[in-house]
Design a protein around this motif. Sequence first.
Motif, PDB file in Angstrom:
ATOM      1  N   GLY A  54      -9.796  -0.556  -0.054  1.00 28.73           N
ATOM      2  CA  GLY A  54     -10.081  -0.481   1.370  1.00 28.73           C
ATOM      3  C   GLY A  54     -11.246   0.411   1.730  1.00 28.73           C
ATOM      4  N   MET A  55     -12.167   0.617   0.796  1.00 25.69           N
ATOM      5  CA  MET A  55     -13.311   1.480   1.097  1.00 25.69           C
ATOM      6  C   MET A  55     -14.133   0.945   2.263  1.00 25.69           C
ATOM      7  SD  MET A  55     -12.831   3.860  -1.086  1.00 25.69           S
ATOM      8  CE  MET A  55     -14.332   4.801  -1.117  1.00 25.69           C
ATOM      9  N   LYS A  56     -14.202  -0.387   2.384  1.00 27.46           N
ATOM     10  CA  LYS A  56     -14.939  -0.999   3.490  1.00 27.46           C
ATOM     11  C   LYS A  56     -14.018  -1.573   4.568  1.00 27.46           C
ATOM     12  CE  LYS A  56     -18.922  -2.208   0.607  1.00 27.46           C
ATOM     13  NZ  LYS A  56     -19.803  -3.298   0.123  1.00 27.46           N
ATOM     14  N   GLN A  57     -12.720  -1.565   4.311  1.00 26.87           N
ATOM     15  CA  GLN A  57     -11.752  -2.079   5.272  1.00 26.87           C
ATOM     16  C   GLN A  57     -10.511  -1.179   5.229  1.00 26.87           C
ATOM     17  OE1 GLN A  57     -10.023  -2.955   7.905  1.00 26.87           O
ATOM     18  NE2 GLN A  57     -11.389  -4.751   7.937  1.00 26.87           N
ATOM     19  N   PRO A  58     -10.471  -0.145   6.088  1.00 27.50           N
ATOM     20  CA  PRO A  58      -9.348   0.797   6.061  1.00 27.50           C
ATOM     21  C   PRO A  58      -7.981   0.155   6.260  1.00 27.50           C
ATOM     22  CG  PRO A  58     -11.158   1.661   7.372  1.00 27.50           C
ATOM     23  CD  PRO A  58     -11.510   0.242   7.050  1.00 27.50           C
ATOM     24  N   ARG A  59      -7.929  -0.993   6.918  1.00 21.29           N
ATOM     25  CA  ARG A  59      -6.623  -1.643   7.100  1.00 21.29           C
ATOM     26  C   ARG A  59      -6.019  -2.032   5.758  1.00 21.29           C
ATOM     27  NH1 ARG A  59      -2.224  -2.106   7.637  1.00 21.29           N
ATOM     28  NH2 ARG A  59      -0.981  -3.595   8.808  1.00 21.29           N
ATOM     29  N   TYR A  60      -6.859  -2.382   4.807  1.00 19.23           N
ATOM     30  CA  TYR A  60      -6.359  -2.709   3.478  1.00 19.23           C
ATOM     31  C   TYR A  60      -5.824  -1.455   2.787  1.00 19.23           C
ATOM     32  CZ  TYR A  60      -6.306  -4.590  -1.312  1.00 19.23           C
ATOM     33  OH  TYR A  60      -5.932  -4.979  -2.568  1.00 19.23           O
ATOM     34  N   ALA A  61      -6.504  -0.334   2.966  1.00 20.20           N
ATOM     35  CA  ALA A  61      -6.004   0.921   2.410  1.00 20.20           C
ATOM     36  C   ALA A  61      -4.655   1.272   3.015  1.00 20.20           C
ATOM     37  CB  ALA A  61      -7.018   2.038   2.653  1.00 20.20           C
ATOM     38  N   ALA A  62      -4.535   1.129   4.323  1.00 17.79           N
ATOM     39  CA  ALA A  62      -3.278   1.453   5.001  1.00 17.79           C
ATOM     40  C   ALA A  62      -2.155   0.505   4.584  1.00 17.79           C
ATOM     41  CB  ALA A  62      -3.476   1.404   6.518  1.00 17.79           C
ATOM     42  N   TRP A  63      -2.471  -0.770   4.405  1.00 13.54           N
ATOM     43  CA  TRP A  63      -1.482  -1.769   3.966  1.00 13.54           C
ATOM     44  C   TRP A  63      -1.002  -1.437   2.560  1.00 13.54           C
ATOM     45  CZ3 TRP A  63       1.950  -4.896   5.631  1.00 13.54           C
ATOM     46  CH2 TRP A  63       2.305  -6.099   5.019  1.00 13.54           C
ATOM     47  N   SER A  64      -1.917  -1.032   1.685  1.00 12.06           N
ATOM     48  CA  SER A  64      -1.546  -0.630   0.326  1.00 12.06           C
ATOM     49  C   SER A  64      -0.680   0.626   0.349  1.00 12.06           C
ATOM     50  CB  SER A  64      -2.802  -0.389  -0.519  1.00 12.06           C
ATOM     51  OG  SER A  64      -3.599  -1.563  -0.613  1.00 12.06           O
ATOM     52  N   GLN A  65      -1.022   1.580   1.219  1.00  8.35           N
ATOM     53  CA  GLN A  65      -0.225   2.797   1.352  1.00  8.35           C
ATOM     54  C   GLN A  65       1.184   2.478   1.845  1.00  8.35           C
ATOM     55  OE1 GLN A  65      -2.889   4.991   3.996  1.00  8.35           O
ATOM     56  NE2 GLN A  65      -3.227   6.511   2.386  1.00  8.35           N
ATOM     57  N   GLN A  66       1.279   1.581   2.803  1.00  8.43           N
ATOM     58  CA  GLN A  66       2.584   1.216   3.345  1.00  8.43           C
ATOM     59  C   GLN A  66       3.460   0.591   2.263  1.00  8.43           C
ATOM     60  OE1 GLN A  66       2.332  -1.451   6.694  1.00  8.43           O
ATOM     61  NE2 GLN A  66       4.509  -1.290   7.199  1.00  8.43           N
ATOM     62  N   SER A  67       2.849  -0.248   1.439  1.00  5.48           N
ATOM     63  CA  SER A  67       3.607  -0.878   0.361  1.00  5.48           C
ATOM     64  C   SER A  67       4.011   0.141  -0.700  1.00  5.48           C
ATOM     65  CB  SER A  67       2.777  -1.998  -0.278  1.00  5.48           C
ATOM     66  OG  SER A  67       3.568  -2.752  -1.177  1.00  5.48           O
ATOM     67  N   ALA A  68       3.077   1.020  -1.081  1.00  7.32           N
ATOM     68  CA  ALA A  68       3.387   2.036  -2.081  1.00  7.32           C
ATOM     69  C   ALA A  68       4.543   2.919  -1.621  1.00  7.32           C
ATOM     70  CB  ALA A  68       2.151   2.876  -2.373  1.00  7.32           C
ATOM     71  N   ALA A  69       4.566   3.252  -0.334  1.00  6.61           N
ATOM     72  CA  ALA A  69       5.638   4.091   0.199  1.00  6.61           C
ATOM     73  C   ALA A  69       6.983   3.370   0.185  1.00  6.61           C
ATOM     74  CB  ALA A  69       5.298   4.528   1.619  1.00  6.61           C
ATOM     75  N   ALA A  70       6.971   2.046   0.280  1.00 10.55           N
ATOM     76  CA  ALA A  70       8.214   1.271   0.297  1.00 10.55           C
ATOM     77  C   ALA A  70       8.707   0.915  -1.095  1.00 10.55           C
ATOM     78  CB  ALA A  70       8.003  -0.004   1.119  1.00 10.55           C
ATOM     79  N   TRP A  71       7.908   1.194  -2.119  1.00  8.15           N
ATOM     80  CA  TRP A  71       8.229   0.727  -3.461  1.00  8.15           C
ATOM     81  C   TRP A  71       9.511   1.342  -4.010  1.00  8.15           C
ATOM     82  CZ3 TRP A  71       8.316  -1.672  -8.037  1.00  8.15           C
ATOM     83  CH2 TRP A  71       7.468  -2.776  -8.225  1.00  8.15           C
ATOM     84  N   LYS A  72       9.753   2.619  -3.767  1.00 12.64           N
ATOM     85  CA  LYS A  72      10.928   3.276  -4.337  1.00 12.64           C
ATOM     86  C   LYS A  72      12.220   2.598  -3.882  1.00 12.64           C
ATOM     87  CE  LYS A  72      13.048   7.848  -4.981  1.00 12.64           C
ATOM     88  NZ  LYS A  72      14.410   7.517  -4.475  1.00 12.64           N
ATOM     89  N   GLY A  73      12.376   2.419  -2.579  1.00  8.21           N
ATOM     90  CA  GLY A  73      13.574   1.761  -2.075  1.00  8.21           C
ATOM     91  C   GLY A  73      13.668   0.314  -2.513  1.00  8.21           C
ATOM     92  N   PHE A  74      12.526  -0.360  -2.526  1.00  5.13           N
ATOM     93  CA  PHE A  74      12.480  -1.753  -2.988  1.00  5.13           C
ATOM     94  C   PHE A  74      12.939  -1.856  -4.435  1.00  5.13           C
ATOM     95  CE2 PHE A  74       9.485  -4.811  -5.151  1.00  5.13           C
ATOM     96  CZ  PHE A  74      10.137  -5.982  -4.783  1.00  5.13           C
ATOM     97  N   ALA A  75      12.423  -0.978  -5.311  1.00  6.50           N
ATOM     98  CA  ALA A  75      12.780  -1.013  -6.724  1.00  6.50           C
ATOM     99  C   ALA A  75      14.249  -0.683  -6.941  1.00  6.50           C
ATOM    100  CB  ALA A  75      11.896  -0.040  -7.508  1.00  6.50           C
ATOM    101  N   GLU A  76      14.753   0.265  -6.185  1.00  7.58           N
ATOM    102  CA  GLU A  76      16.159   0.633  -6.339  1.00  7.58           C
ATOM    103  C   GLU A  76      17.075  -0.516  -5.952  1.00  7.58           C
ATOM    104  OE1 GLU A  76      16.543   4.123  -3.951  1.00  7.58           O
ATOM    105  OE2 GLU A  76      15.774   5.477  -5.510  1.00  7.58           O
ATOM    106  N   GLU A  77      16.788  -1.162  -4.822  1.00  9.13           N
ATOM    107  CA  GLU A  77      17.640  -2.268  -4.373  1.00  9.13           C
ATOM    108  C   GLU A  77      17.542  -3.469  -5.309  1.00  9.13           C
ATOM    109  OE1 GLU A  77      18.430  -5.107  -0.446  1.00  9.13           O
ATOM    110  OE2 GLU A  77      17.002  -3.447  -0.343  1.00  9.13           O
ATOM    111  N   LEU A  78      16.323  -3.840  -5.656  1.00 16.31           N
ATOM    112  CA  LEU A  78      16.139  -4.993  -6.535  1.00 16.31           C
ATOM    113  C   LEU A  78      16.689  -4.709  -7.928  1.00 16.31           C
ATOM    114  CD1 LEU A  78      14.968  -7.795  -7.134  1.00 16.31           C
ATOM    115  CD2 LEU A  78      12.753  -6.704  -7.558  1.00 16.31           C
TER     116      LEU A  78
END
Length: 364
Positions: A54-78
């Motif tokens: 997301g160096m040229k598109q911050p929304r992509y950086a934020a979307w990646s951050q949002q997913s990374a933050a959700a990964w722990k709960g996602f991995a635990e449930e799955l």
Amino acid sequence: MDTDYAIIGGGIVGLSVAWGLLQRGRRVTVIDGDDGAFRASRGNFGLIWVQSKGMKQPRYAAWSQQSAAAWKGFAEELGEASGTDLGLEQKGGYDFHFSEESLAQTVAQYETLKTRLGGNYPYEVLGRNALKQEEPAIGPGVVGAILHHQDGHANPLRLLQALAADVRRLGGRVLTGKTVVDVTKSDGFRLTCDDATALTAEKVVLSAGLGAASLGPKMGFRAPVRPQRGQVLITEKLPPLINRPSLIARQVSEGGIQIGATNEEVGFDDGVSLPGIGGLARQAIEAYPALARVRLLRSWAALRILTPDGLPIYQQSPEMPGAFLVTCHSGVTLAAAHARFLPDWLEGTDTAPQLEVFNEARFS
């Protein structure tokens, strides 16, 4: 209708979306190709990666951050539901630099992106001495690194296996060995496969990777995707050597060192080449000299799915409302977002993520 959603493509992207929709009580059918299809999911490096995106598109950086933050709960449930350990570690990841100039230049870019993200970009710069304390095996040619604290890695094959198993457990149908060749719409969608299998669906999600290039235009999409080859190496199992992953190497939970990956414009050639794996080996030894004495066990290659600007595409068809294109080259990083948040976008709920910047209008 046979199903609420027909998802074309059974890789990590398609199965993540299917899993999320099933969690919301939707009927889902996944249509997957045969073993000869190009499959990025089976050649993925396994990084959950935020930095540099997301160096040229911050929304992509934020979307990646949002997913990374959700990964722990996602991995635990799955993981609990499927009985599969996804091998998740999120202790940060490195961007190594072999010159002070490249390190300073990258830090300047990160500072610009951090400002555009309102300060939410947690990284620190490690000089040679600080890096040596964190990674004792690092080579003398590495002058420093950027440690981004939202990065991590997981086992991509276990992720794929767990998603496939739990999609079935939740009541989803997975039709394998079938390639969709045509999609039409009247009251609903009718999908026809190469073996004459047909089904009807209320909505369709096209997540077929490189297959979207041929099927997408029939559904009103441009689907400007192209292949890029990435080659990967794996070593014998070793005692702990690497504490955190990087774009050069990571130590998997079983002990092997995974080395990668190339970025080659070779069309649809997914073969392994000696120059490719030789270059990977040289770079890995420069970063970790101890790898010069380690045996290599395997090498393989797979084709990434890239758009002209490298960003994902999330688009509803203007010609076939109810048909959606979902494609990206970061299926592992975005798996949690595709499972947790993208179904709201497909359903058009009030909590749907804002993904307009990722539609195909940017290619006009």
